[in-house]
Design a protein around this motif. Structure first.
Motif, mmCIF file in Angstrom:
data_model
loop_
_atom_site.group_PDB
_atom_site.id
_atom_site.type_symbol
_atom_site.label_atom_id
_atom_site.label_comp_id
_atom_site.label_asym_id
_atom_site.label_seq_id
_atom_site.Cartn_x
_atom_site.Cartn_y
_atom_site.Cartn_z
ATOM 1 N N PHE A 14 42.868 34.129 8.000
ATOM 2 C CA PHE A 14 42.710 32.873 7.512
ATOM 3 C C PHE A 14 41.258 32.242 8.093
ATOM 4 O O PHE A 14 40.814 33.002 8.983
ATOM 5 C CB PHE A 14 43.974 31.933 7.811
ATOM 6 C CG PHE A 14 45.074 32.630 6.990
ATOM 7 C CD1 PHE A 14 45.372 32.350 5.884
ATOM 8 C CD2 PHE A 14 46.144 33.174 8.035
ATOM 9 C CE1 PHE A 14 46.434 32.965 4.868
ATOM 10 C CE2 PHE A 14 46.954 33.630 7.158
ATOM 11 C CZ PHE A 14 47.425 33.685 5.937
ATOM 12 N N THR A 17 41.507 32.014 12.234
ATOM 13 C CA THR A 17 42.290 33.076 12.928
ATOM 14 C C THR A 17 42.267 34.255 11.960
ATOM 15 O O THR A 17 42.327 34.303 10.947
ATOM 16 C CB THR A 17 43.652 32.578 12.946
ATOM 17 O OG1 THR A 17 44.065 31.896 11.555
ATOM 18 C CG2 THR A 17 43.842 31.235 13.988
ATOM 19 N N ALA A 19 45.107 36.586 11.201
ATOM 20 C CA ALA A 19 46.674 36.248 11.633
ATOM 21 C C ALA A 19 47.280 37.712 11.796
ATOM 22 O O ALA A 19 48.001 37.997 12.368
ATOM 23 C CB ALA A 19 47.311 35.632 10.157
ATOM 24 N N PRO A 38 56.216 36.721 19.534
ATOM 25 C CA PRO A 38 56.273 35.191 19.597
ATOM 26 C C PRO A 38 55.784 34.511 18.347
ATOM 27 O O PRO A 38 54.974 35.161 17.475
ATOM 28 C CB PRO A 38 55.272 34.777 21.119
ATOM 29 C CG PRO A 38 54.229 35.972 20.963
ATOM 30 C CD PRO A 38 54.808 36.961 20.121
ATOM 31 N N SER A 39 56.150 33.159 18.290
ATOM 32 C CA SER A 39 55.533 32.355 17.120
ATOM 33 C C SER A 39 54.167 32.320 17.048
ATOM 34 O O SER A 39 53.281 32.401 17.925
ATOM 35 C CB SER A 39 56.290 30.917 17.312
ATOM 36 O OG SER A 39 55.438 30.047 16.624
ATOM 37 N N GLY A 40 53.618 32.434 16.046
ATOM 38 C CA GLY A 40 52.094 32.686 15.515
ATOM 39 C C GLY A 40 51.559 34.006 15.746
ATOM 40 O O GLY A 40 50.488 34.208 15.589
ATOM 41 N N SER A 41 52.318 35.174 16.059
ATOM 42 C CA SER A 41 51.897 36.405 16.307
ATOM 43 C C SER A 41 51.555 37.134 14.989
ATOM 44 O O SER A 41 50.944 38.231 15.074
ATOM 45 C CB SER A 41 52.653 37.306 17.174
ATOM 46 O OG SER A 41 53.925 37.285 16.316
ATOM 47 N N GLY A 42 51.954 36.517 13.698
ATOM 48 C CA GLY A 42 51.560 37.304 12.402
ATOM 49 C C GLY A 42 52.610 37.712 11.706
ATOM 50 O O GLY A 42 52.354 38.686 10.886
ATOM 51 N N LYS A 43 53.858 37.610 12.433
ATOM 52 C CA LYS A 43 54.951 38.393 11.704
ATOM 53 C C LYS A 43 55.171 37.956 10.476
ATOM 54 O O LYS A 43 55.441 38.896 9.338
ATOM 55 C CB LYS A 43 56.276 38.022 12.431
ATOM 56 C CG LYS A 43 56.070 38.245 13.869
ATOM 57 C CD LYS A 43 57.603 37.965 14.799
ATOM 58 C CE LYS A 43 57.763 36.268 14.510
ATOM 59 N NZ LYS A 43 56.977 35.594 15.525
ATOM 60 N N THR A 44 55.358 36.833 10.185
ATOM 61 C CA THR A 44 55.617 36.318 8.675
ATOM 62 C C THR A 44 54.564 36.911 7.852
ATOM 63 O O THR A 44 54.764 37.155 6.677
ATOM 64 C CB THR A 44 55.734 34.750 8.637
ATOM 65 O OG1 THR A 44 56.898 34.479 9.621
ATOM 66 C CG2 THR A 44 55.957 34.055 7.434
ATOM 67 N N THR A 45 53.306 36.669 8.269
ATOM 68 C CA THR A 45 52.088 37.044 7.429
ATOM 69 C C THR A 45 52.306 38.498 7.009
ATOM 70 O O THR A 45 52.179 38.838 5.935
ATOM 71 C CB THR A 45 50.816 36.576 8.046
ATOM 72 O OG1 THR A 45 50.845 35.397 8.602
ATOM 73 C CG2 THR A 45 49.521 36.880 7.148
HETATM 74 N N1 LIG Z 1 48.369 30.014 4.947
HETATM 75 C C1 LIG Z 1 47.696 30.062 5.982
HETATM 76 N N2 LIG Z 1 46.822 29.367 6.365
HETATM 77 C C2 LIG Z 1 45.941 29.272 7.573
HETATM 78 N N3 LIG Z 1 46.748 29.928 8.391
HETATM 79 C C3 LIG Z 1 47.625 30.548 8.483
HETATM 80 C C4 LIG Z 1 48.358 30.571 7.214
HETATM 81 N N4 LIG Z 1 49.707 31.136 7.499
HETATM 82 C C5 LIG Z 1 49.517 31.734 8.650
HETATM 83 N N5 LIG Z 1 48.458 31.214 9.253
HETATM 84 C C6 LIG Z 1 48.043 31.570 10.863
HETATM 85 O O1 LIG Z 1 48.164 32.856 11.083
HETATM 86 C C7 LIG Z 1 48.708 33.007 12.332
HETATM 87 C C8 LIG Z 1 50.027 33.982 12.296
HETATM 88 O O2 LIG Z 1 51.068 33.157 11.258
HETATM 89 P P1 LIG Z 1 52.320 33.573 11.221
HETATM 90 O O3 LIG Z 1 52.270 34.950 10.277
HETATM 91 O O4 LIG Z 1 53.221 32.747 10.303
HETATM 92 O O5 LIG Z 1 53.207 33.794 12.349
HETATM 93 P P2 LIG Z 1 54.736 34.170 12.862
HETATM 94 O O6 LIG Z 1 55.301 34.298 11.764
HETATM 95 O O7 LIG Z 1 54.604 35.124 13.584
HETATM 96 O O8 LIG Z 1 55.184 32.857 13.530
HETATM 97 C C9 LIG Z 1 49.169 31.738 13.007
HETATM 98 O O9 LIG Z 1 47.874 31.343 13.715
HETATM 99 C C10 LIG Z 1 49.059 30.913 11.685
HETATM 100 O O10 LIG Z 1 48.525 29.423 12.158
#
Ligand SMILES: Nc1ncnc2c1ncn2[C@@H]1O[C@H](COP(=O)(O)OP(=O)(O)O)[C@@H](O)[C@H]1O
Ligand SMILES: [Mg+2]
Lengths: 358, 543, 350
Positions: A14, A17, A19, A38-45
């Motif tokens: 992004f 970052t 991700a 941990p939160s923000g580690s890129g799991k959801t992405t």
């Molecule tokens: N749509 C997006 N636009 C910009 N940054 C994003 C977006 N989605 C996720 N991020 C960034 O990517 C990183 C990973 O996010 P995410 O995958 O949601 O982490 P997790 O699920 O592990 O908490 C974070 O720093 C988040 O801020």
């Protein structure tokens, strides 16, 4: 012989970052992989990249050997359970479950049969006409699972499946989910920030940190042989303290730790210089309390917490590091000066990492 | 896709306005600042512009003073009949523009019912007041525009999370402190939205200053006077000046994001209505509420009454001496006179459908897919709101009276399509505001869920997105329909024989002094508008 | 279930659109579109009468102010919708001529009307004569007490009792204003006396009404007692039951030539010409005189066929000499000045 679901060098940036950063892994057919971090580690992405909701900047996703990296979500035939379930509020339970089947042109009695079978599989037989809003959190969770499973997807993706449940329900739901998935035998990737969930649900766990895959392995492997200070600290409890590596001993490694010298059963973490600064990480059960004396690291007990038959002591060393030590509840009182030694029990629990690993 | 939509909107919304700008600085032979200088040099122009501004500001203040307390009273307190009252006080919104003003004349004019009553009661020889000048305009404005504040505040109060209010109470905030420190700040988006809408509507208001202004000129009436006097280019400059004021207001208030108040997601439960225990207070408040409702309904009732008055029978009597159904019979019996009603119906339907479609497309592109052109799209959709209807009519008529396809100009003037197009442009902000807010409040995971369940874009839209957006769609559509259905200022410049709308038929009847028939048309307009609003509100919220 | 409802709504919308558009298509007759300020009564009357003689023609009219006709024709120049411009002072037709929206046509009755009212190159022809008059509420003002000349309206008794139709928007009023300025002129271009007169009138004026309907209403209800307006409108209102009466100003009034013209690029020019021929025919002139009080422009109508009121008017009316060329040239500037500097300034002077 390649894995059923394969991910290679998956990368998603992004604005500023990264991700997901060059993540690779494979899952056997029917396997369950937990993405832990941990939160923000890129799991959801990562999960969204798998589902096709995000497009990777780089890398490959293959399922059954077929490259689906650029395929849209519909074509992938992956099922997904969303963090907040994303049940359609304007449809009832049956219509929610039927939704995916209708997309696949299942109609009529066949549709009804498969909806009730899917609901039966999650113990919600007869709930077809309920409104989604009338269900409890756990029930909604299971409807979401039934809905995702009903069209018989190739891979099941679960995003933080337990984060919305209160602790009492959590354990039970975890077991239910595991049983359902095992029974169906579907290849599954799930995302969680809770170690317990990951260890309980995944036959393998991938630890993510800052978008990078730190380590992947069975829960046992992660716990007993963490690949780095981060994994050691994130998986299970471990406290860290800087040490000087002095050299190899006959049964392990010799280190100087705040004036004391220990011989410990740990690999010397030879990356970088052979001798010098290291970061020692110790699980509480691998340390013990002694009276202050030679060979022991001196410190002051700052807190004591009871955990069943043993107690967890927090000891502040003179240099200011905090170590967690497991011991008899009566071993020391708060404010008492004590010494710390490695536990006599053989077999791991103390690791050495390069000092800049954290 | 996003860029395409942005371009189409720019072509529809901005391009015609730019052409007007160009007309303002182009004389018979080449470029000239003559008209701009003429504008800047005349005190009367400045006076008219200033009048427009202060009248609009005063309208905002007055409307807020009426609308906000009313919304609090009806939303927060448990009054007898509060539900019905809540509906009744929104009725000024359906009073048709031209005849609505006429109703005021019959009520508060020098020989109006209310004026005569006051005159008799006080034993005056002269009428107690004159319905003329700034005061009269403000009265009509406040009457018709407090509804915005009322509706927005109610919507805001309904989405206000009770737990926030309770939290404040638990922190020891008294009622006054609570109002100023918690409730009003939380309502700020709603209040800003209402203020902006009121300001714009008032700035663009034509009928009230036209009929009641007398010598008092605002910019909209000034433009008409200038045009009537044949000074077309000067009128263009005046048009531009009014547009600039509107854009300035939009820019100033947009900073505080006035969006998302009407269709915003409801997070917590709204606070429960407060029962009023002291009986005398309860009765007093209820009486005041109903009294107010009667006052608000008087124009509607007057219009209904007038619609039964035969031509030429009501002169110096305080109350009409004769009644007839003839005015309505005329409407239905003569096919030539029934046509405008049908015309308005289909024109409004087409425009509303198109405006809803555009708004949904904008929602998908801007909110869902976050295309780079999204910001531009949303701005373009909000823009027509800031541009008075008269201005748009002139702009569209200017832009589409030239055949130059390479310049994006085709001849639409005089065709069937110019009017639906004009309505569409005016409807865009009305549909896109609630629909974009609806998209924002929608969990994007629902859409993803649909696609992960194998639903293609179309099926996901039809089965998931649109049904969930229904309240926003209904709110936007009903507002758009009613606006187009009763439109007067845009229509008067652009209609053709085949598209002559109801409002023009009303005007025609008025030109013939056929006040009864005009009122009958007005009543029909009013009833249909009210019905559309009712359906919109019910379908929008009901299960 | 909800899907069905959506489909139902869509079907309803489609039905509305199609029924309305079904009638867009004509019935095979030639449509002639007329833009006119003459109002529904007169237009319906002439429409039916003309169609009776020409069953192949469908007369369609749009009723609007004469200034609006001009505006509209200007916008539509590239895609003319109208065939005939019917009604309005010749001064406005002159502006239309300058904007090249008129096509020359010399009607069959061209020689029957006063050539002074005919436009250059046969651009337009007068069909009616519209005299300005002083009107009053006959229930509240006996005829003997009514003002009998322009200057009488400035008498103190009428202070705050005069209603005026907004002069900028009305051809009749513009002509009256022009007359007031012209008759005050001692040297060419000297508008000061006329403006002074108009300022005094402004001081007498209770309100400017922007709409004839409201003017009628307020005059009928006695909110004002006197107005300056045109003869046919007052006669029609009176016929409909309004308590109105009028006088011709003794010093002479302005008589506006009310014209008709063919629109340039008219879609149906032949039928349009036929309609123009009809409007100036003896039959149509008499019809309009009898039913809607239009004073014929056509000369030589047999005396026993014209209605009594026409004879009366011809007897009582004093026509002022008006320099129409000056009027046509200067009115815009005068009105603009009046609008900006005179309107609303009389009250402070008195
Ligand atoms: N749509 C997006 N636009 C910009 N940054 C994003 C977006 N989605 C996720 N991020 C960034 O990517 C990183 C990973 O996010 P995410 O995958 O949601 O982490 P997790 O699920 O592990 O908490 C974070 O720093 C988040 O801020
Ligand atoms: Mg996450």
């Amino acid at each position: 012989m390649s894995a059923y679901l394969e991910v290679e060098g998956l990368t998603r940036r992004f604005d500023r970052t990264v991700a997901v950063d060059r993540v690779s892994f494979g899952i056997e057919r029917g396997g369950m992989l937990a993405l832990l971090g941990p939160s923000g580690s890129g799991k959801t992405t990562t999960l969204r990249l798998l589902a096709g909701f995000e497009q990777p900047d780089d890398g490959l996703v293959r399922v059954e050997g077929e490259d689906v990296t650029r395929a849209d979500p519909v074509a992938r035939r992956f099922g997904m359970v969303f963090q907040h379930y994303a049940l359609f509020p304007h449809l009832d339970v049956g219509e929610n479950v039927a939704f995916g089947l209708e997309s696949r042109r299942v109609r009529g009695t066949e549709l009804a049969r498969r909806v009730s079978r899917a609901l039966g599989a999650v113990d919600l037989a007869g709930y077809e006409r309920r409104r989604v809003g009338q269900l409890s959190g756990g029930q909604q969770q299971r409807v979401a699972l039934a809905r995702a499973l009903a069209p018989e997807p190739r891979v099941l993706l679960l995003d933080e499946p337990l984060s919305n449940l209160d602790p009492a329900l959590r354990e039970r739901t975890r077991r239910e989910i595991r049983d359902i998935i095992r029974r169906v035998g579907i290849t599954t990737v799930l995302v969680t920030h809770e170690q317990d969930d990951a260890f309980d649900l995944g036959d393998r766990v991938a630890v993510l940190r800052g978008g990078r895959l730190e380590q992947i392995g069975t829960p046992d492997e992660l716990y007993s042989a963490p690949a780095g200070a981060f994994v050691a600290g994130f998986v299970g409890r471990a406290s860290s303290i800087p040490v000087q590596l002095l050299g190899l001993a006959n049964r392990g490694t010799r280190v100087r730790i705040e004036g004391a010298e220990w011989e410990i059963d740990a690999e010397p973490s030879s990356n970088g210089h052979p001798l010098g600064e290291r970061l020692l990480m110790a699980r509480p059960e691998s340390l013990r309390l002694t009276p202050p004396g030679p060979g022991a690291v001196p410190g002051t007990v700052t807190a004591r917490r009871f955990t069943g038959p043993a107690a967890l002591f927090q000891v502040r060393t003179e240099a200011g590091a905090t170590l967690e030590v497991l011991g008899q509840p009566t071993a020391a009182a708060v404010g008492e000066r004590v010494g710390i030694m490695p536990s006599r029990r053989a077999g791991g629990g103390i690791y050495l990492f390069a000092s800049d690993d954290r | 896709m996003g860029v395409l939509l942005a371009l189409v909107l720019a072509w529809l919304v901005v391009y015609p306005l730019l052409l007007v700008l160009v007309e303002g600085v182009r004389g018979g032979d080449g470029w000239t600042l003559e008209y701009v200088r003429a504008f800047l040099g005349r005190a009367t122009e400045w006076r008219a512009l200033w009048a427009s501004i202060w009248i609009s500001l005063a309208t905002v203040a007055l409307s807020a003073l009426i609308g906000v307390p009313l919304a609090f009273l009806l939303a927060r307190y448990d009054l007898p009949g509060a539900r019905i009252l809540g509906t009744l006080v929104a009725l000024p919104a359906v009073l048709p523009p031209l005849v609505g003003v006429l109703a005021f004349l019959f009520l508060y004019g020098e020989t109006g019912f209310v004026s005569l009553l006051v005159q008799r009661v006080l034993g005056l020889t002269d009428p107690p007041w004159r319905l003329q000048g700034a005061g009269a305009i403000l009265l009509v404005h406040a009457y018709s525009m407090y509804v915005y504040f009322y509706l927005f505040t109610r919507a805001g109060l309904a989405t206000l999370d009770a737990s926030l209010v309770e939290a404040a109470a638990s922190l020891g905030a008294g009622p006054r402190r609570m109002l100023w420190r918690v409730t009003l700040p939380l309502l700020r988006p709603a209040l800003t939205g209402a203020a902006l809408l009121t300001f714009m509507t008032s700035l663009a208001s034509f009928s009230a200053p036209y009929i009641f202004g007398g010598g008092f000129r605002v910019m909209t009436t000034q433009i008409v006077a200038t045009r009537l006097n044949g000074e077309t280019e000067l009128a263009m400059v005046e048009t531009v000046s009014l547009t600039l004021v509107a854009l300035l207001a939009l820019a100033l208030l947009r900073g505080s994001r006035a969006d998302d108040s009407l269709a915003g997601g409801r997070k917590g439960a709204a606070p429960a209505a407060v029962p009023i225990r002291r009986p005398w207070l309860r009765v007093g408040l209820a009486a005041a509420g109903w009294g107010l409702a009667v006052v608000l309904l008087l124009p509607h009732l007057t219009l209904v009454l007038v619609s039964f008055v035969p031509l030429g029978t009501w002169t110096i009597e305080p109350i009409p001496p004769a009644y007839t159904l003839q005015n309505y019979v005329t409407l239905v019996r003569d096919p030539v006179r029934a046509r405008p009603l049908l015309n308005s119906l289909w024109l409004a339907t087409v425009a509303t459908g198109a405006a809803v479609t555009v708004a949904v497309a904008a929602g998908i592109l801007s909110v869902r897919r976050r295309v780079p052109a999204g910001r531009a799209i949303e701005l373009l959709l909000a823009l027509p709101w800031a541009v008075p209807g008269t201005v748009f009519a002139i702009a569209l008529a200017t832009a589409f009276s030239v055949h130059a396809p390479w310049a994006g100009r085709v001849i639409l003037v005089g065709t069937l399509w110019i009017l639906p197009l004009a309505y569409l442009v005016r409807d865009l902000p009305l549909t896109s505001r609630p629909i974009l807010a609806g998209f924002r409040a929608l969990d994007p995971a629902l859409d993803e869920a649909a696609s992960s369940l194998g639903a293609g874009r179309w099926r996901a839209l039809r089965r998931v997105t649109l049904p969930l957006l229904r309240p926003a769609l209904m709110a936007g559509a009903s507002l758009a329909f009613v606006t187009a259905f009763g439109d007067f200022v845009t229509s008067i410049m652009l209609y053709t024989y085949d598209t002559r709308p109801v409002s023009l038929e009303i005007l025609g009847s008025l030109r013939q002094s056929d006040v009864g028939v005009a009122a009958a048309y007005g009543v029909v307009l009013m009833v249909i508008s009210a019905a559309v609003f009712a359906v919109g509100a019910e379908r929008g919220t009901g299960g | 279930m909800s899907a069905r409802r959506w489909r139902l709504a869509a079907a309803a919308a489609a039905a509305v659109v199609s029924t309305a558009c079904g009638s867009c298509a004509g019935d095979g007759r030639i449509p002639v579109v007329i833009y006119s300020p003459h109002g529904r009564d007169q237009l319906t009357l002439l429409e039916h009468a003309f169609e009776a003689g020409r069953p192949d023609v469908d007369v369609r009219w749009l009723d609007m102010g004469s200034q609006e006709v001009l505006d509209r024709l200007r916008f539509e120049r590239v895609n003319p919708q109208a065939d005939v411009w019917f009604g309005g002072p010749t001064t406005i037709f002159d502006r239309g001529l300058r904007d090249s929206i008129l096509a020359p046509y010399r009607p069959a009755w061209a020689r029957r009307v006063d050539p002074r009212g005919v436009g250059p190159d046969d651009a337009y022809f007068p069909v009616y004569r519209t005299p300005a008059i002083i009107a009053f509420n006959s229930r509240l003002v006996p005829r003997s007490k009514a003002p009998h000349d322009w200057d009488d309206v400035l008498a103190p008794r009428w202070r705050d009792k005069v209603l005026i139709r907004d002069p900028v928007a009305s051809g009749t009023m513009r002509a009256i204003w022009g007359l007031m300025i012209l008759r005050g002129m001692r040297t060419p271009g000297d508008t000061a006396p006329g403006m002074r007169w108009l300022r005094r009138l402004d001081g007498q004026t209770r309100s400017y009404t922007l709409n004839p309907a409201i003017l009628d209403q307020r005059l009928a209800r006695g909110e004002g007692l006197v107005t300056l307006w045109d003869l046919p409108d007052i006669l029609i209102s009176r016929a409909k039951g309004m308590p109105f009466d009028y006088v011709f100003p003794r010093s002479g009034t302005v008589v506006i030539d009310d014209a008709i013209a063919l629109v340039r690029g008219a879609p149906h020019p032949d039928a349009a010409r036929a309609f123009i021929d009809y409007v100036g025919s003896a039959e149509a002139q008499l019809l309009a005189a009898r039913k809607v009080y239009r004073l014929p422009a056509r000369k030589g109508l047999s005396p026993d066929s014209v209605p009594d009121w026409v004879a009366e008017v011809e007897r009582d009316m004093v026509v002022a000499r008006v320099d129409w060329a000056t009027l046509a040239r200067e009115t815009t500037g005068w009105m603009s000045y009046w609008d900006r500097h005179v309107r609303g300034s009389g009250a402070t002077e008195r």
